[in-house]
Design a protein around this motif. Structure first.
Motif, PDB file in Angstrom:
ATOM      1  N   ILE A   1       5.529  15.391   2.613  1.00 44.73           N
ATOM      2  CA  ILE A   1       5.762  14.719   3.904  1.00 44.73           C
ATOM      3  C   ILE A   1       6.793  15.541   4.664  1.00 44.73           C
ATOM      4  O   ILE A   1       7.882  15.804   4.134  1.00 44.73           O
TER       5      ILE A   1
ATOM      6  N   ILE B   1       1.903   1.148   0.817  1.00 44.29           N
ATOM      7  CA  ILE B   1       0.887   0.716  -0.157  1.00 44.29           C
ATOM      8  C   ILE B   1       1.291  -0.522  -0.968  1.00 44.29           C
ATOM      9  O   ILE B   1       0.492  -1.446  -1.095  1.00 44.29           O
TER      10      ILE B   1
ATOM     11  N   VAL C   1      -2.075   4.122   5.706  1.00 44.42           N
ATOM     12  CA  VAL C   1      -0.990   4.894   5.103  1.00 44.42           C
ATOM     13  C   VAL C   1      -0.217   5.679   6.162  1.00 44.42           C
ATOM     14  O   VAL C   1       0.988   5.884   6.043  1.00 44.42           O
ATOM     15  N   ARG C   2      -0.913   6.086   7.229  1.00 46.87           N
ATOM     16  CA  ARG C   2      -0.238   6.687   8.383  1.00 46.87           C
ATOM     17  C   ARG C   2      -0.734   6.000   9.650  1.00 46.87           C
ATOM     18  O   ARG C   2      -1.835   5.456   9.667  1.00 46.87           O
TER      19      ARG C   2
ATOM     20  N   GLN D   1      -2.414   4.637  -7.974  1.00 48.19           N
ATOM     21  CA  GLN D   1      -1.335   5.217  -7.158  1.00 48.19           C
ATOM     22  C   GLN D   1      -0.398   6.009  -8.058  1.00 48.19           C
ATOM     23  O   GLN D   1       0.069   7.076  -7.690  1.00 48.19           O
TER      24      GLN D   1
ATOM     25  N   PRO E   1       2.390  14.681  -6.637  1.00 49.43           N
ATOM     26  CA  PRO E   1       3.110  14.899  -5.374  1.00 49.43           C
ATOM     27  C   PRO E   1       4.610  15.112  -5.566  1.00 49.43           C
ATOM     28  O   PRO E   1       5.234  14.401  -6.349  1.00 49.43           O
TER      29      PRO E   1
ATOM     30  N   ARG F   1       6.069   3.174   8.729  1.00 47.18           N
ATOM     31  CA  ARG F   1       5.112   2.125   8.398  1.00 47.18           C
ATOM     32  C   ARG F   1       5.831   0.786   8.327  1.00 47.18           C
ATOM     33  O   ARG F   1       6.923   0.692   7.724  1.00 47.18           O
TER      34      ARG F   1
ATOM     35  N   ASP G   1       1.572  16.639  -2.793  1.00 48.50           N
ATOM     36  CA  ASP G   1       1.611  16.064  -1.444  1.00 48.50           C
ATOM     37  C   ASP G   1       2.996  16.335  -0.863  1.00 48.50           C
ATOM     38  O   ASP G   1       3.993  16.307  -1.592  1.00 48.50           O
TER      39      ASP G   1
ATOM     40  N   ARG H   1      12.364   8.743  -4.676  1.00 45.96           N
ATOM     41  CA  ARG H   1      11.318   9.258  -5.555  1.00 45.96           C
ATOM     42  C   ARG H   1      11.765   9.263  -7.008  1.00 45.96           C
ATOM     43  O   ARG H   1      10.937   9.290  -7.914  1.00 45.96           O
TER      44      ARG H   1
ATOM     45  N   PHE I   1       9.064   5.308   2.086  1.00 42.13           N
ATOM     46  CA  PHE I   1       8.161   5.575   3.211  1.00 42.13           C
ATOM     47  C   PHE I   1       6.839   4.837   3.108  1.00 42.13           C
ATOM     48  O   PHE I   1       6.070   4.802   4.046  1.00 42.13           O
TER      49      PHE I   1
ATOM     50  N   ALA J   1       1.510  15.852   5.214  1.00 40.41           N
ATOM     51  CA  ALA J   1       1.469  14.766   6.204  1.00 40.41           C
ATOM     52  C   ALA J   1       2.760  14.769   7.009  1.00 40.41           C
ATOM     53  O   ALA J   1       3.839  15.053   6.481  1.00 40.41           O
ATOM     54  N   LYS J   2       2.606  14.454   8.298  1.00 40.58           N
ATOM     55  CA  LYS J   2       3.804  14.262   9.127  1.00 40.58           C
ATOM     56  C   LYS J   2       4.270  12.829   8.912  1.00 40.58           C
ATOM     57  O   LYS J   2       3.433  11.906   8.917  1.00 40.58           O
ATOM     58  N   TYR J   3       5.574  12.629   8.724  1.00 39.74           N
ATOM     59  CA  TYR J   3       6.079  11.283   8.470  1.00 39.74           C
ATOM     60  C   TYR J   3       5.684  10.344   9.600  1.00 39.74           C
ATOM     61  O   TYR J   3       5.790  10.663  10.782  1.00 39.74           O
ATOM     62  N   SER J   4       5.259   9.156   9.203  1.00 36.49           N
ATOM     63  CA  SER J   4       4.866   8.146  10.177  1.00 36.49           C
ATOM     64  C   SER J   4       5.479   6.816   9.720  1.00 36.49           C
ATOM     65  O   SER J   4       5.254   6.401   8.581  1.00 36.49           O
TER      66      SER J   4
ATOM     67  N   GLN K   1       6.491  15.596  -2.485  1.00 32.62           N
ATOM     68  CA  GLN K   1       6.859  14.982  -1.189  1.00 32.62           C
ATOM     69  C   GLN K   1       7.926  15.750  -0.415  1.00 32.62           C
ATOM     70  O   GLN K   1       7.829  15.863   0.788  1.00 32.62           O
TER      71      GLN K   1
HETATM   72  N1  SAM Z   1       1.049   7.276  -4.974  1.00 32.86           N
HETATM   73  C1  SAM Z   1       1.077   8.645  -4.657  1.00 32.86           C
HETATM   74  C2  SAM Z   1       2.520   9.125  -4.588  1.00 32.86           C
HETATM   75  O1  SAM Z   1       3.120   9.069  -3.520  1.00 32.86           O
HETATM   76  O2  SAM Z   1       3.049   9.582  -5.581  1.00 32.86           O
HETATM   77  C3  SAM Z   1       0.254   8.954  -3.415  1.00 32.86           C
HETATM   78  C4  SAM Z   1      -0.237   7.801  -2.595  1.00 32.86           C
HETATM   79  S1  SAM Z   1      -0.404   7.891  -0.837  1.00 32.86           S
HETATM   80  C5  SAM Z   1      -1.853   7.011  -0.659  1.00 32.86           C
HETATM   81  C6  SAM Z   1      -0.936   9.463  -0.410  1.00 32.86           C
HETATM   82  C7  SAM Z   1       0.040  10.255   0.378  1.00 32.86           C
HETATM   83  O3  SAM Z   1       0.225   9.753   1.678  1.00 32.86           O
HETATM   84  C8  SAM Z   1       1.434  10.288  -0.186  1.00 32.86           C
HETATM   85  O4  SAM Z   1       1.539  11.137  -1.287  1.00 32.86           O
HETATM   86  C9  SAM Z   1       2.256  10.764   0.988  1.00 32.86           C
HETATM   87  O5  SAM Z   1       2.350  12.158   1.019  1.00 32.86           O
HETATM   88  C10 SAM Z   1       1.452  10.250   2.181  1.00 32.86           C
HETATM   89  N2  SAM Z   1       2.184   9.160   2.846  1.00 32.86           N
HETATM   90  C11 SAM Z   1       2.484   7.950   2.375  1.00 32.86           C
HETATM   91  N3  SAM Z   1       3.221   7.247   3.271  1.00 32.86           N
HETATM   92  C12 SAM Z   1       3.396   8.053   4.338  1.00 32.86           C
HETATM   93  C13 SAM Z   1       4.078   7.924   5.583  1.00 32.86           C
HETATM   94  N4  SAM Z   1       4.750   6.824   5.884  1.00 32.86           N
HETATM   95  N5  SAM Z   1       4.036   8.954   6.437  1.00 32.86           N
HETATM   96  C14 SAM Z   1       3.378  10.089   6.126  1.00 32.86           C
HETATM   97  N6  SAM Z   1       2.730  10.276   4.981  1.00 32.86           N
HETATM   98  C15 SAM Z   1       2.731   9.281   4.078  1.00 32.86           C
END
Ligand code: SAM
Length: 452
Positions: A320, A167, A48-49, A202, A278, A354, A318, A292, A164, A349-352, A280
């Protein structure tokens, strides 16, 4: 033969590893906590990151000398690094890996061992051990009678496609599991001592929308299903499970949270008043670029609504930080939203970037790493302050705790609102029991108390 499973990532991966371990034990393998003494080593990976993916690569590299010294050791790679489409280049890059398996599916691992080792389920002792529970998820031996809180995936994959998020590419499209499968698994977990079940997806609130025909068939047969939100039906069935004490579900999405679901949380005694939803980001332009599907005001209204329906409940989110193009003003909007809403938890989380995602393909990752870290830290500090104050209000109050186990000489459990509580008592074995605890000390990350 001995197996060792290394798990990285979310609760879904933890649940997938349990299923894998259970499948191994049905073949007669035994668990070992030490990779070096295992005949079969599996890495269940998260991507995920980038940081999670890097951990998997570094662990994979560390297995190479083991494989060189003991070529008969089976090395397996499972989960989101492999993905549902099975990335063929991984085999070229890591030739010492013998078998690859997608998320949530232990079959390739089991088939490989069956074929290579000639292992079969009909070994009498093993068959006997599992006879009563065939086709059910049986916990691995080291967790049976010890695991208090378990996870049951109810929705696999995701079709939402936030810009972002990797998954949907790795876990595939959204698929709900059948009510039957979920209930068989839940009953089996309860029979093995589990007291709390968290339903996973999810977007867990979307459970069952792809199963309408099955749900309506079931409605007229074994189960009396009636709700407009199919997840509510599952919560009702779970609530009737004797021996189960608590039920949770995660992760929710702001657009799929229904009144029916919140009413069920309020009404069903075993369902805990804790919502993971979340946001975000707190600025509408960033939310739009993330795709979103809601605004910051929509989220504000949702939080108010949840609080009206579930007074005394808790809300986790959550965040980002450093999403492509996030300006200082836009970041500040996220900060201000969190300061205003005073939520119980923020996973930051810091944006990464993908691979394959819209953001990675079309939006330059233009917030420098030091700035991402500054923003992360600012929100972490803010949240620490907020949660410290929320928890301080619990001082002197009595809360119900489900005890999950021991930690450094203290019992460790959680409130219905998912807050960690520690207490000391050497006279009673509290594991798996509900007890009232009077809170004597509070902090942002945990609380201390005494059995009431
Ligand atoms: N499905 C949920 C949602 O987003 O509504 C959460 C699933 S994800 C496994 C868990 C968290 O990882 C996300 O809520 C997001 O904050 C973080 N995440 C997902 N992609 C990311 C990315 N590219 N960079 C940083 N954080 C990320």
């Amino acid at each position: 033969m001995k197996y060792h499973v290394w798990t990285e990532g979310c609760q879904m991966n933890v649940a997938d590893s349990q299923r894998l371990e259970s499948a191994f034990e049905k073949l007669g393998l035994e668990n070992t906590p030490r990779a070096a003494e295992a005949d079969v080593i599996v890495l269940n990976t998260c991507v995920v990151r980038q940081s999670a993916e890097d951990k998997a690569y570094s662990y994979l590299q560390s297995l190479r000398p083991i494989k060189d010294r003991h070529p008969e050791t089976v090395i397996g790679l499972m989960g989101c690094l492999v993905g549902v489409k099975n990335n063929g280049r991984l085999k070229e890059r890591f030739p010492w890996v013998d078998v690859f398996a997608p998320p949530s599916d232990p079959t390739p691992m089991v088939e490989f061992l069956r074929q290579r080792e000639g292992l079969a389920l009909d070994q009498s002792e093993v068959a006997e051990r599992f006879a009563a529970q065939d086709n059910e998820i049986v916990l691995p031996l080291h967790q049976r009678g010890r695991l208090v809180a378990a996870h049951v995936p109810v929705v696999l994959g995701c079709s939402h496609a936030c810009t972002f998020c990797i998954i949907p590419f790795r876990r595939g499209v959204e698929r709900s599991r059948s009510v039957d499968e979920i209930m068989v698994e839940a009953r089996s977990l309860v029979a093995q001592g589990v007291k709390e079940i968290t339903l996973l997806g999810q977007i867990v609130d979307r459970y069952g929308y792809d199963l309408q025909s099955q749900i309506s068939n079931l409605r007229s047969t074994i189960y009396n299903l009636q709700s407009q939100t199919p997840l509510v039906d599952v919560l009702r069935l779970m609530n009737d499970l004797e021996g189960l004490e608590r039920i949770r579900f995660l992760t929710s999405h702001p657009n799929w949270m229904t009144d029916g679901l919140l009413d069920a949380v309020a009404e069903l005694p075993k369902v805990c008043e804790h919502i993971e939803v979340p946001v975000q980001a707190g600025h509408d332009e960033v939310l739009a670029r993330m795709k979103r599907g809601y605004t910051a005001d929509d989220y504000r209204r949702l939080v108010e609504h949840i609080r009206r329906k579930l007074p005394g409940g808790s809300i986790a989110t959550d965040i980002i930080v450093g999403f492509p193009g996030e300006t200082e003003v836009q970041f500040q909007a996220t900060y201000d939203l969190l300061a205003e809403l005073e939520l119980d938890v923020a996973h930051i989380a810091k944006y990464s970037p993908r691979p394959q995602t819209v953001a990675q393909r079309t939006m330059p990752d233009d917030v420098p790493p030091e700035e991402k870290e500054r923003r992360r830290k600012a929100i972490e500090d803010l949240q620490e302050h907020i949660v410290g104050e929320i928890n301080a209000r619990l001082m002197g109050q009595t809360v119900e705790v489900l005890v999950e186990g021991e930690h450094k000489g203290k019992w460790r459990g959680r409130t219905r609102t998912n807050k960690l509580v520690f207490f000391e008592d050497s006279r009673t074995d509290w594991r798996g029991k509900l007890t009232n605890v009077a809170i004597t000390r509070t902090g942002p990350w945990s609380m201390q108390g005494a059995v009431d």
